[in-house]
Design a protein around this motif. Structure first.
Motif, short mmCIF file in Angstrom:
data_model
loop_
_atom_site.label_atom_id
_atom_site.label_comp_id
_atom_site.label_asym_id
_atom_site.label_seq_id
_atom_site.Cartn_x
_atom_site.Cartn_y
_atom_site.Cartn_z
N SER A 205 -22.37 30.85 9.41
CA SER A 205 -21.16 30.12 9.03
C SER A 205 -21.48 29.14 7.90
O SER A 205 -22.58 28.58 7.85
CB SER A 205 -20.60 29.38 10.25
N HIS B 1 -23.79 21.43 18.33
CA HIS B 1 -23.06 22.29 17.42
C HIS B 1 -21.59 21.88 17.37
O HIS B 1 -21.11 21.28 18.31
CB HIS B 1 -23.12 23.71 17.99
N SER C 287 -17.47 24.92 12.38
CA SER C 287 -17.49 26.00 11.39
C SER C 287 -16.26 25.92 10.49
O SER C 287 -15.22 25.42 10.89
CB SER C 287 -17.52 27.35 12.11
N ASN D 126 -21.08 26.12 7.01
CA ASN D 126 -20.96 24.68 7.28
C ASN D 126 -22.35 24.07 7.28
O ASN D 126 -23.34 24.78 7.38
CB ASN D 126 -20.32 24.47 8.67
N LYS E 286 -27.67 24.66 4.48
CA LYS E 286 -27.03 24.30 5.75
C LYS E 286 -27.80 23.24 6.52
O LYS E 286 -27.27 22.63 7.45
CB LYS E 286 -26.94 25.54 6.66
N ARG F 65 -30.24 24.26 8.38
CA ARG F 65 -30.32 25.00 9.64
C ARG F 65 -31.78 25.14 10.07
O ARG F 65 -32.64 25.45 9.24
CB ARG F 65 -29.71 26.39 9.44
N GLU G 97 -16.23 32.24 15.84
CA GLU G 97 -17.18 33.21 15.31
C GLU G 97 -17.17 34.50 16.13
O GLU G 97 -16.56 34.59 17.19
CB GLU G 97 -18.60 32.62 15.30
MG MG Z 1 -22.71 28.79 12.72
#
Ligand code: MG
Ligand code: AMP
Length: 347
Positions: free
Chosen positions: A149, A239, A157, A151, A62, A64, A186
């Motif tokens: 998620s 985001h 998402s 993505n 991701k 992330r 979400e």
């Molecule tokens: Mg997310």
């Protein structure tokens, strides 16, 4: 690049307990690989929550930030007891009322899941999804499944398997395609370690629904006040953003028409995010996309992320968006929209 398998499962017709596609995906999970799967909110990217390597693969795929903890998905009450030290009476009431469903509870962690899942916090976020494919996959794996998620970090998402393919093809072991997700935004994240409990992220279960069951709940001040850091680390990041610069226009249609008319003097491609009720009102815009019906806030939540992605495909430079009432699920919709617009509002 790794090979990304595609497993198609029709939740309406499949015998999910014995489905070979689900078994294949569950096997990947038990081997420490990561796979995407549908939930009732958005597609999740799952890995074994107890296995640090799997969790790290999720963060890597991701992109992330590693200080943004993941939600652990479970299918049984026993799994919750394995992960959390204490389920207080309020948390129990919320589980009874909203599980399985789009509600995540932050509870004290027993330290059973990898500390990469909790980003080193003493708490863990847990959810029992209601989507039959998600439930079948978690049960077949026999594992608690860490799943953000599915993505790339920062993108809207995914609500369809195609969105996951677009972001993560070649980076994950596979995708269980169970069709479009339902809720579209979400889960609501509620911190059950405070009194009263605190909403850390608005989502599929509304404040009004929570308060019907447990009385007044608090809002994390970090959600709305720029001088405070949100308690859900994920809420501080940019985001859900489309590639174009997006603006929210609370004054509505006539103000958007003015803005679009003004853009005619520029060479920018202009998009308008509107609703079925108003879609005919912007003939001057280059691209007009509708996000459900204003009269039906659930329909707006359902299609929001797909519409944000659709603007990317249309190559617009700027998007003017209508805004929505914050009642019920509207709170989650406005939270995602204002993040997508990076807080830009035109009065
Ligand atoms: Mg997310
Ligand atoms: P996502 O995984 O993208 O659905 O995001 C999950 C959200 O829950 C993020 O905003 C996280 O920061 C938040 N979250 C997960 N675990 C915790 C926790 N233990 N305490 C507070 N927030 C959490």
């Amino acid at each position: 690049m790794i090979e990304t398998q595609l497993w198609r499962v029709n939740p309406e017709t499949a015998d999910l307990e014995n489905d070979l596609q689900i078994k294949a995906a569950a096997k990947c999970l038990s081997q420490g690989k990561i796979v995407a799967f549908p939930t009732e909110t958005v597609y999740g990217l799952g890995g074994n929550a107890k296995f640090r390597d799997s969790v790290q693969k999720i963060y890597e795929a991701k992109g992330r930030p590693s200080d943004n903890p993941l939600i652990v998905h479970v299918a049984t009450a026993e799994q919750v007891r394995e992960i959390c030290t204490e389920i207080n009476p309020i948390a129990k009431k919320l589980m009874d009322a909203f599980w399985p469903g789009p509600l995540t509870l932050v509870l004290p962690s027993r330290g059973e899941v990898s500390d990469a899942v909790t980003a080193g916090l003493s708490t863990v976020a847990v959810r029992m999804p209601s989507h039959p494919v998600a439930r079948a996959l978690i049960l077949a794996s026999g594992l608690p499944i860490a799943a953000p998620s599915a993505n790339s970090s920062g993108h809207p998402s995914p609500t369809k398997a195609d969105h996951v393919l677009h972001d993560l093809y070649g980076k994950i072991a596979g995708i269980v395609d169970g069709g479009e997700t339902g809720v579209g935004v979400e889960s609501t994240v509620v911190d059950c370690t405070t009194t009263p409990v605190t909403i850390l992220r608005p989502g599929g279960v509304s404040r009004e629904q929570l308060e019907e069951v447990i009385g007044p709940v608090a809002d994390d001040p970090g959600l709305t006040r720029p001088d405070q850091t949100p308690k859900a680390p994920g809420m501080k990041y940019k985001h859900y953003a489309p590639e174009a610069t997006m603006y929210l226009v609370p004054a509505g249609e006539s103000r958007i028409q003015e803005l679009v008319a003004h853009e005619k003097n520029s060479d920018r491609r202009v998009g308008v995010l509107t609703t079925e009720e108003n879609q005919k009102d912007f003939p001057q815009a280059d691209v007009v996309l509708t996000c459900g019906r204003r009269s039906d806030p659930e329909s707006v939540a359902h299609s929001l992320f797909a519409i944000l992605r659709a603007f990317d495909a249309e190559n617009v430079d700027v998007i003017y968006s209508e805004t929505f009432s914050e009642a019920g699920i509207g709170k989650a919709v406005m939270n995602r929209l204002s993040k997508a617009a990076a807080g830009r509002v035109i009065e």
